[in-house]
Enzyme design. Sequence first.
Site, PDB file in Angstrom:
ATOM      1  N   ARG A 104      62.810  -8.810 117.128  1.00 28.21           N
ATOM      2  CA  ARG A 104      62.466  -9.071 118.348  1.00 28.21           C
ATOM      3  C   ARG A 104      63.353  -8.282 119.586  1.00 28.21           C
ATOM      4  NH1 ARG A 104      60.041 -13.362 120.270  1.00 28.21           N
ATOM      5  NH2 ARG A 104      59.595 -13.936 118.026  1.00 28.21           N
ATOM      6  N   ASP A 203      70.348 -14.555 105.809  1.00 25.42           N
ATOM      7  CA  ASP A 203      71.843 -14.287 105.717  1.00 25.42           C
ATOM      8  C   ASP A 203      72.218 -15.173 104.391  1.00 25.42           C
ATOM      9  OD1 ASP A 203      72.458 -12.829 108.012  1.00 25.42           O
ATOM     10  OD2 ASP A 203      72.989 -14.349 109.146  1.00 25.42           O
TER      11      ASP A 203
END
Length: 209
Positions: A104, A203
Site C-alpha cells: 500500500r 511477522d
Amino acid sequence: MARVHVFDHPLIQHKLTILRDRRTGPKEFRELVNEIAMLMAYEMTRDLPTEEVEVETPIAVARSRVLAGRKLGLIPILRAGLGMVEGMLRLIPAAKVGHIGVYRDPATLEPVEYYVKLPPDLPERDLFLLDPMLATGGSAVWAVDAVKRRGGTHVRFVSLIAAPEGIRRLTDAHPDVDVYVAAVDERLDEHGYIVPGLGDAGDRLFGTK
Ligand code: URA
C-alpha cells in the site's frame, strides 16, 4: 452471488485457537498455518469433479475414481500467503503456484503491484488466492482484479481469519468469487488489524517482530 464458507471442523478450530495465542512462537505458528491450510484444502476440494477409470489391483481390475476437470493453481499474496502454500501442496501436489506481491503506497494508500508471476495457462485452472488475513479487503480486491486481468476466470479466495468488512468489500467487488475462511472475527481496529485476530500474520510467520 459469492458464497462464504466458514470451516467449523473441530481440528481447524482447535489449531486456530493455538495460532491466535500471543505465546505461540514462529516455528509452531508456521506449522499450524500449514496444517490449517491443509485441512482447508481438504474441505475446499469436496466439489472437484471425478471420473471413473479402470485400475489393475494385484487381484483384479477395479473401477475407481480419479480427479477430472480443470487443473488447479495456488496464488499466495506475498508475503503472508506463502505460509499456506506448503500445507495445501501436500494434498494437491500437482497444483501450479503463482505469486502476487502488492503493497500500500503510504501517501495515496492505493495498492501498488511489485511482483506478479502466474502460471501461463491461467484461464484453464481453478485458482485459489491465499492470504491468511482478509482484513480491509483492499489487497484482496486488487489481487483478484490482477488475476482476472491476466485471464483468470475461476477464482476463489482463502483466508484463515476474516473481518466482516473485508468479506463485504471482496464479495461486493467480485460476486463470482467464493470465499473460504476458518473464522469471521468481530471487526477491524483503527490500524486495519482484525480484532481479536492473531496480530500480524507475516511477522508471526517469519519472526520479524
Ligand atoms: N494483516 C495481518 O497480518 N493481520 C491483521 O490483523 C490484518 C491484516
